[in-house]
Scaffold this motif. Sequence first.
Motif: not given
Length: 393
Positions: A165-172, A223-226, A201-206
Amino acid sequence: MTATTATRRPLELFGVDGLLTEDERDIQATVRRFADDRLRPEVGDWFESATLPRELAKEFGALGVLGMHLEGYGCAGTNAVSYGLACAELEAADSGFRSFVSVQGSLSMFSIHRFGSEEQKQEWLPRLAAGEAIGCFGLTEPDFGSNPAGMRTTARRDGGDWILNGTKMWITNGGIADVATVWARTDEGIRGFVVPTGTPGFTAHDIHKKLSLRASVTSELVLEDVRLPDSARLPHATSLGAPLACLNEARFGIVFGALGAARDCVETALDYATSRVQFDRPIAGFQLTQQKLADMTLELGKGFLLALHLGRLKDAGQIRPEQVSLGKLNNVREAIAIARECRTILGGSGITLEYPVLRHANNLESVLTYEGTSEMHSLVIGQALTGLAAFRG
Protein backbone atom coordinates in the motif's frame (compact mmCIF):
# COMPACT_ATOMS: atom_id res chain seq x y z
CA MET A 1 40.14 32.05 -38.34
CA THR A 2 37.57 32.86 -41.01
CA ALA A 3 34.04 31.54 -41.07
CA THR A 4 34.88 29.24 -43.98
CA THR A 5 37.49 27.37 -41.93
CA ALA A 6 35.72 27.50 -38.57
CA THR A 7 34.64 24.40 -36.71
CA ARG A 8 30.94 24.12 -35.91
CA ARG A 9 31.58 21.20 -33.56
CA PRO A 10 32.88 22.79 -30.37
CA LEU A 11 34.17 19.56 -28.83
CA GLU A 12 36.62 19.23 -31.72
CA LEU A 13 38.68 21.93 -30.03
CA PHE A 14 39.31 19.44 -27.20
CA GLY A 15 40.30 16.58 -29.51
CA VAL A 16 37.78 14.30 -27.83
CA ASP A 17 37.48 11.81 -30.67
CA GLY A 18 41.08 10.79 -30.07
CA LEU A 19 40.20 9.88 -26.49
CA LEU A 20 37.61 7.31 -27.58
CA THR A 21 38.05 3.81 -28.93
CA GLU A 22 36.82 2.87 -32.38
CA ASP A 23 33.94 0.90 -30.89
CA GLU A 24 32.92 3.86 -28.73
CA ARG A 25 32.95 6.20 -31.73
CA ASP A 26 30.92 3.71 -33.78
CA ILE A 27 28.26 3.41 -31.06
CA GLN A 28 28.11 7.18 -30.71
CA ALA A 29 27.71 7.63 -34.46
CA THR A 30 25.00 4.97 -34.67
CA VAL A 31 22.91 6.57 -31.93
CA ARG A 32 23.46 10.03 -33.43
CA ARG A 33 22.17 8.86 -36.83
CA PHE A 34 19.10 7.36 -35.18
CA ALA A 35 18.48 10.61 -33.31
CA ASP A 36 18.91 12.66 -36.48
CA ASP A 37 16.74 10.44 -38.66
CA ARG A 38 14.00 9.34 -36.26
CA LEU A 39 13.81 11.66 -33.26
CA ARG A 40 14.71 15.20 -34.28
CA PRO A 41 12.12 15.50 -37.08
CA GLU A 42 9.29 14.70 -34.65
CA VAL A 43 10.42 15.91 -31.25
CA GLY A 44 9.01 19.42 -31.55
CA ASP A 45 5.54 18.03 -32.20
CA TRP A 46 5.86 15.45 -29.41
CA PHE A 47 7.02 18.15 -27.00
CA GLU A 48 4.17 20.46 -27.97
CA SER A 49 1.54 17.71 -27.73
CA ALA A 50 3.12 16.21 -24.59
CA THR A 51 3.31 12.71 -26.06
CA LEU A 52 5.89 9.95 -26.30
CA PRO A 53 4.93 7.24 -28.80
CA ARG A 54 4.99 3.82 -27.16
CA GLU A 55 6.42 2.26 -30.32
CA LEU A 56 9.70 4.05 -29.64
CA ALA A 57 10.41 1.40 -26.99
CA LYS A 58 10.87 -1.32 -29.60
CA GLU A 59 12.91 1.03 -31.77
CA PHE A 60 15.22 1.77 -28.84
CA GLY A 61 15.40 -1.97 -28.25
CA ALA A 62 16.37 -2.63 -31.87
CA LEU A 63 18.99 0.11 -31.58
CA GLY A 64 20.44 -1.80 -28.63
CA VAL A 65 20.44 1.01 -26.06
CA LEU A 66 18.07 -0.51 -23.47
CA GLY A 67 20.19 -1.90 -20.66
CA MET A 68 23.13 -1.71 -23.05
CA HIS A 69 25.70 -1.64 -20.22
CA LEU A 70 24.34 -4.84 -18.62
CA GLU A 71 25.58 -8.35 -19.36
CA GLY A 72 23.46 -11.20 -20.68
CA TYR A 73 19.68 -11.61 -21.02
CA GLY A 74 19.64 -9.92 -24.42
CA CYS A 75 21.63 -6.89 -23.25
CA ALA A 76 24.47 -5.52 -25.36
CA GLY A 77 27.11 -5.59 -22.60
CA THR A 78 28.90 -2.39 -23.68
CA ASN A 79 31.25 -0.45 -21.45
CA ALA A 80 30.15 2.50 -19.35
CA VAL A 81 31.67 5.10 -21.66
CA SER A 82 29.70 3.77 -24.63
CA TYR A 83 26.53 3.95 -22.57
CA GLY A 84 27.36 7.51 -21.58
CA LEU A 85 27.96 8.53 -25.19
CA ALA A 86 24.62 7.01 -26.19
CA CYS A 87 22.93 9.01 -23.43
CA ALA A 88 24.56 12.18 -24.73
CA GLU A 89 23.32 11.59 -28.26
CA LEU A 90 19.80 10.80 -27.09
CA GLU A 91 19.66 13.88 -24.87
CA ALA A 92 21.01 16.02 -27.70
CA ALA A 93 17.66 15.23 -29.33
CA ASP A 94 15.63 15.60 -26.12
CA SER A 95 16.02 14.82 -22.42
CA GLY A 96 12.82 12.79 -22.60
CA PHE A 97 14.48 10.16 -24.78
CA ARG A 98 17.47 9.81 -22.50
CA SER A 99 15.13 9.68 -19.51
CA PHE A 100 13.18 6.81 -21.06
CA VAL A 101 16.34 4.83 -21.80
CA SER A 102 17.89 5.68 -18.44
CA VAL A 103 14.85 4.61 -16.43
CA GLN A 104 14.40 1.46 -18.48
CA GLY A 105 18.05 0.38 -18.35
CA SER A 106 19.63 1.90 -15.25
CA LEU A 107 16.65 1.74 -12.88
CA SER A 108 14.12 -0.88 -13.94
CA MET A 109 16.48 -3.36 -15.61
CA PHE A 110 19.45 -2.69 -13.34
CA SER A 111 17.36 -3.28 -10.22
CA ILE A 112 16.33 -6.70 -11.53
CA HIS A 113 19.77 -7.51 -12.93
CA ARG A 114 21.59 -6.58 -9.73
CA PHE A 115 19.10 -7.60 -7.04
CA GLY A 116 16.65 -9.98 -8.68
CA SER A 117 16.30 -13.77 -8.73
CA GLU A 118 17.24 -15.78 -11.79
CA GLU A 119 13.55 -16.32 -12.48
CA GLN A 120 12.88 -12.57 -12.39
CA LYS A 121 15.80 -11.93 -14.71
CA GLN A 122 14.68 -14.55 -17.21
CA GLU A 123 11.10 -13.31 -17.16
CA TRP A 124 11.72 -9.60 -17.58
CA LEU A 125 15.19 -8.65 -18.80
CA PRO A 126 15.03 -10.01 -22.39
CA ARG A 127 11.66 -8.35 -22.96
CA LEU A 128 12.82 -5.07 -21.44
CA ALA A 129 16.03 -5.12 -23.48
CA ALA A 130 14.03 -5.60 -26.69
CA GLY A 131 11.53 -2.88 -25.78
CA GLU A 132 8.74 -5.44 -25.84
CA ALA A 133 8.03 -4.47 -22.23
CA ILE A 134 8.46 -1.11 -20.54
CA GLY A 135 9.66 -0.69 -16.97
CA CYS A 136 9.52 2.01 -14.33
CA PHE A 137 11.03 2.56 -10.88
CA GLY A 138 8.84 3.48 -7.92
CA LEU A 139 10.92 5.08 -5.16
CA THR A 140 10.03 8.79 -4.88
CA GLU A 141 6.89 9.66 -2.93
CA PRO A 142 4.86 12.89 -2.76
CA ASP A 143 6.39 13.86 0.60
CA PHE A 144 9.75 12.08 0.27
CA GLY A 145 11.99 13.00 -2.62
CA SER A 146 15.47 13.78 -1.32
CA ASN A 147 14.80 11.68 1.80
CA PRO A 148 13.65 8.27 0.51
CA ALA A 149 14.33 6.75 3.93
CA GLY A 150 11.10 8.37 5.10
CA MET A 151 8.93 6.53 2.57
CA ARG A 152 5.42 5.61 3.70
CA THR A 153 4.70 2.84 1.18
CA THR A 154 4.47 -0.40 3.14
CA ALA A 155 4.65 -4.10 2.41
CA ARG A 156 3.35 -6.50 5.04
CA ARG A 157 3.38 -10.26 5.04
CA ASP A 158 0.10 -12.11 4.71
CA GLY A 159 0.85 -15.81 4.82
CA GLY A 160 3.19 -16.48 1.93
CA ASP A 161 2.21 -13.24 0.18
CA TRP A 162 2.96 -9.54 0.54
CA ILE A 163 0.38 -6.74 0.61
CA LEU A 164 1.60 -3.38 -0.70
CA ASN A 165 0.00 0.00 0.00
CA GLY A 166 1.27 3.45 -0.84
CA THR A 167 1.80 6.15 -3.45
CA LYS A 168 4.79 6.95 -5.64
CA MET A 169 5.23 10.26 -7.48
CA TRP A 170 7.15 11.66 -10.46
CA ILE A 171 7.64 8.21 -11.96
CA THR A 172 9.01 8.30 -15.52
CA ASN A 173 7.36 5.72 -17.82
CA GLY A 174 4.79 4.94 -15.10
CA GLY A 175 1.69 5.29 -17.24
CA ILE A 176 3.03 3.09 -20.06
CA ALA A 177 4.96 0.57 -17.96
CA ASP A 178 4.35 -3.17 -17.96
CA VAL A 179 6.38 -3.71 -14.80
CA ALA A 180 7.38 -1.51 -11.87
CA THR A 181 10.16 -1.95 -9.37
CA VAL A 182 8.47 -0.70 -6.19
CA TRP A 183 10.30 0.02 -2.95
CA ALA A 184 8.44 -0.34 0.34
CA ARG A 185 8.98 -0.35 4.07
CA THR A 186 8.67 -3.75 5.78
CA ASP A 187 9.22 -5.00 9.32
CA GLU A 188 12.66 -6.11 8.14
CA GLY A 189 13.56 -2.80 6.47
CA ILE A 190 13.35 -1.41 2.92
CA ARG A 191 12.63 -4.06 0.28
CA GLY A 192 12.03 -4.03 -3.45
CA PHE A 193 9.27 -5.79 -5.39
CA VAL A 194 8.78 -6.55 -9.07
CA VAL A 195 5.17 -5.55 -9.71
CA PRO A 196 3.42 -6.27 -13.03
CA THR A 197 1.31 -3.19 -13.63
CA GLY A 198 -1.76 -5.30 -14.37
CA THR A 199 -1.83 -6.55 -10.79
CA PRO A 200 -5.17 -5.75 -9.08
CA GLY A 201 -4.88 -2.63 -6.93
CA PHE A 202 -2.10 -1.06 -9.02
CA THR A 203 -3.01 2.11 -10.92
CA ALA A 204 -1.02 4.84 -12.67
CA HIS A 205 -2.17 8.41 -13.24
CA ASP A 206 -0.20 10.53 -15.71
CA ILE A 207 0.85 14.02 -14.67
CA HIS A 208 -0.33 16.68 -17.11
CA LYS A 209 0.30 20.42 -17.68
CA LYS A 210 4.05 19.94 -17.43
CA LEU A 211 6.33 22.72 -18.67
CA SER A 212 9.36 20.43 -18.78
CA LEU A 213 10.05 16.91 -20.09
CA ARG A 214 6.88 17.08 -22.14
CA ALA A 215 8.06 14.37 -24.56
CA SER A 216 8.11 11.95 -21.64
CA VAL A 217 5.52 10.11 -19.56
CA THR A 218 5.53 11.12 -15.88
CA SER A 219 3.08 9.47 -13.52
CA GLU A 220 1.79 8.86 -10.04
CA LEU A 221 1.61 5.22 -8.95
CA VAL A 222 -1.04 4.16 -6.46
CA LEU A 223 -0.94 0.76 -4.72
CA GLU A 224 -4.05 -0.30 -2.83
CA ASP A 225 -3.81 -3.73 -1.23
CA VAL A 226 -1.63 -5.03 -4.06
CA ARG A 227 -1.09 -8.73 -3.33
CA LEU A 228 2.14 -10.29 -4.52
CA PRO A 229 3.76 -13.67 -3.98
CA ASP A 230 7.10 -13.76 -2.21
CA SER A 231 8.67 -14.57 -5.59
CA ALA A 232 7.99 -10.93 -6.55
CA ARG A 233 10.42 -9.69 -3.90
CA LEU A 234 13.93 -8.79 -5.05
CA PRO A 235 15.86 -11.33 -2.96
CA HIS A 236 19.18 -9.50 -2.92
CA ALA A 237 17.80 -6.06 -2.03
CA THR A 238 18.02 -5.93 1.76
CA SER A 239 18.31 -2.22 2.60
CA LEU A 240 17.89 1.32 1.33
CA GLY A 241 21.33 0.89 -0.22
CA ALA A 242 19.77 -1.14 -3.04
CA PRO A 243 17.59 1.61 -4.56
CA LEU A 244 20.36 4.14 -3.94
CA ALA A 245 22.74 1.96 -5.98
CA CYS A 246 20.20 2.02 -8.80
CA LEU A 247 19.98 5.80 -8.62
CA ASN A 248 23.74 6.03 -8.87
CA GLU A 249 23.58 4.07 -12.13
CA ALA A 250 21.00 6.48 -13.52
CA ARG A 251 22.97 9.54 -12.40
CA PHE A 252 25.98 8.34 -14.35
CA GLY A 253 23.96 8.49 -17.57
CA ILE A 254 22.90 12.03 -16.72
CA VAL A 255 26.55 13.10 -16.36
CA PHE A 256 26.95 12.46 -20.10
CA GLY A 257 23.36 13.10 -21.14
CA ALA A 258 23.11 16.70 -19.98
CA LEU A 259 26.16 17.52 -22.08
CA GLY A 260 24.33 16.26 -25.16
CA ALA A 261 21.64 18.88 -24.61
CA ALA A 262 24.29 21.53 -24.00
CA ARG A 263 26.22 20.56 -27.12
CA ASP A 264 23.09 20.75 -29.25
CA CYS A 265 22.43 24.23 -27.91
CA VAL A 266 25.95 25.48 -28.64
CA GLU A 267 25.95 24.01 -32.14
CA THR A 268 22.55 25.59 -32.80
CA ALA A 269 23.76 28.96 -31.52
CA LEU A 270 26.88 28.73 -33.68
CA ASP A 271 24.86 28.02 -36.81
CA TYR A 272 22.43 30.81 -36.01
CA ALA A 273 25.10 33.37 -35.14
CA THR A 274 27.03 32.84 -38.35
CA SER A 275 23.94 33.30 -40.52
CA ARG A 276 22.00 35.99 -38.62
CA VAL A 277 23.04 39.42 -39.92
CA GLN A 278 22.73 42.61 -37.89
CA PHE A 279 24.47 45.93 -38.56
CA ASP A 280 25.65 44.49 -41.90
CA ARG A 281 27.56 41.56 -40.44
CA PRO A 282 26.86 38.12 -38.91
CA ILE A 283 26.31 38.46 -35.17
CA ALA A 284 29.04 35.82 -34.72
CA GLY A 285 31.48 38.55 -35.74
CA PHE A 286 30.76 40.65 -32.66
CA GLN A 287 33.03 40.33 -29.66
CA LEU A 288 30.26 39.86 -27.10
CA THR A 289 28.80 36.95 -29.07
CA GLN A 290 32.20 35.33 -29.44
CA GLN A 291 32.79 35.72 -25.70
CA LYS A 292 29.56 33.82 -25.02
CA LEU A 293 30.47 31.08 -27.50
CA ALA A 294 34.00 30.74 -26.13
CA ASP A 295 32.86 30.54 -22.49
CA MET A 296 30.16 27.98 -23.29
CA THR A 297 32.56 25.85 -25.30
CA LEU A 298 35.03 25.84 -22.40
CA GLU A 299 32.40 24.61 -19.94
CA LEU A 300 31.07 22.04 -22.42
CA GLY A 301 34.54 20.65 -23.05
CA LYS A 302 35.52 20.57 -19.39
CA GLY A 303 32.27 18.80 -18.60
CA PHE A 304 32.91 16.19 -21.28
CA LEU A 305 36.44 15.53 -20.04
CA LEU A 306 35.05 15.06 -16.52
CA ALA A 307 32.37 12.70 -17.81
CA LEU A 308 34.89 10.67 -19.79
CA HIS A 309 37.19 10.42 -16.78
CA LEU A 310 34.32 9.19 -14.61
CA GLY A 311 33.39 6.71 -17.32
CA ARG A 312 36.90 5.29 -17.36
CA LEU A 313 36.81 5.01 -13.56
CA LYS A 314 33.48 3.20 -13.77
CA ASP A 315 34.80 0.78 -16.36
CA ALA A 316 37.76 0.10 -14.08
CA GLY A 317 35.40 -0.60 -11.18
CA GLN A 318 36.85 2.31 -9.20
CA ILE A 319 34.11 4.96 -9.26
CA ARG A 320 32.61 6.15 -5.97
CA PRO A 321 29.15 7.65 -5.43
CA GLU A 322 30.52 11.05 -4.49
CA GLN A 323 32.39 11.15 -7.81
CA VAL A 324 29.14 10.61 -9.68
CA SER A 325 27.72 13.49 -7.62
CA LEU A 326 30.60 15.66 -8.83
CA GLY A 327 29.69 14.90 -12.42
CA LYS A 328 25.96 15.30 -12.02
CA LEU A 329 26.24 18.57 -10.10
CA ASN A 330 28.73 20.18 -12.47
CA ASN A 331 27.47 19.00 -15.82
CA VAL A 332 23.76 19.64 -15.30
CA ARG A 333 24.44 23.03 -13.73
CA GLU A 334 26.65 24.05 -16.64
CA ALA A 335 24.30 22.55 -19.24
CA ILE A 336 21.33 24.60 -18.08
CA ALA A 337 23.46 27.77 -17.99
CA ILE A 338 24.62 27.04 -21.55
CA ALA A 339 21.05 26.49 -22.77
CA ARG A 340 19.93 29.79 -21.28
CA GLU A 341 22.89 31.68 -22.74
CA CYS A 342 22.31 30.19 -26.18
CA ARG A 343 18.73 31.43 -26.03
CA THR A 344 20.06 34.99 -25.76
CA ILE A 345 22.07 34.54 -28.96
CA LEU A 346 18.95 33.42 -30.81
CA GLY A 347 16.93 36.33 -29.51
CA GLY A 348 13.21 36.02 -30.15
CA SER A 349 13.76 32.98 -32.36
CA GLY A 350 15.04 31.17 -29.29
CA ILE A 351 11.61 30.92 -27.68
CA THR A 352 10.06 28.86 -30.49
CA LEU A 353 10.12 25.12 -31.12
CA GLU A 354 11.74 25.83 -34.47
CA TYR A 355 14.98 25.80 -32.48
CA PRO A 356 15.78 23.40 -29.61
CA VAL A 357 17.45 25.67 -27.07
CA LEU A 358 14.51 26.70 -24.86
CA ARG A 359 13.10 23.16 -25.07
CA HIS A 360 16.46 21.92 -23.77
CA ALA A 361 16.51 24.60 -21.06
CA ASN A 362 13.02 23.63 -19.91
CA ASN A 363 13.93 19.95 -19.86
CA LEU A 364 17.12 20.61 -17.93
CA GLU A 365 15.07 22.25 -15.19
CA SER A 366 13.80 18.73 -14.44
CA VAL A 367 17.19 17.10 -14.87
CA LEU A 368 18.61 19.63 -12.39
CA THR A 369 16.43 18.25 -9.61
CA TYR A 370 15.75 14.60 -10.39
CA GLU A 371 18.14 11.82 -9.39
CA GLY A 372 19.27 14.14 -6.60
CA THR A 373 18.96 17.93 -6.43
CA SER A 374 22.00 20.16 -6.76
CA GLU A 375 21.77 20.85 -3.03
CA MET A 376 21.88 17.14 -2.18
CA HIS A 377 24.86 16.50 -4.43
CA SER A 378 26.65 19.49 -2.89
CA LEU A 379 26.12 17.92 0.54
CA VAL A 380 27.37 14.53 -0.69
CA ILE A 381 30.54 16.23 -1.90
CA GLY A 382 30.77 18.23 1.33
CA GLN A 383 30.52 15.06 3.40
CA ALA A 384 33.27 13.44 1.30
CA LEU A 385 35.49 16.45 1.94
CA THR A 386 34.81 16.97 5.65
CA GLY A 387 33.59 13.62 6.94
CA LEU A 388 30.56 15.43 8.37
CA ALA A 389 27.00 14.77 7.20
CA ALA A 390 24.98 17.98 6.82
CA PHE A 391 21.77 16.54 5.43
CA ARG A 392 19.81 17.65 8.47
CA GLY A 393 19.92 21.21 9.70
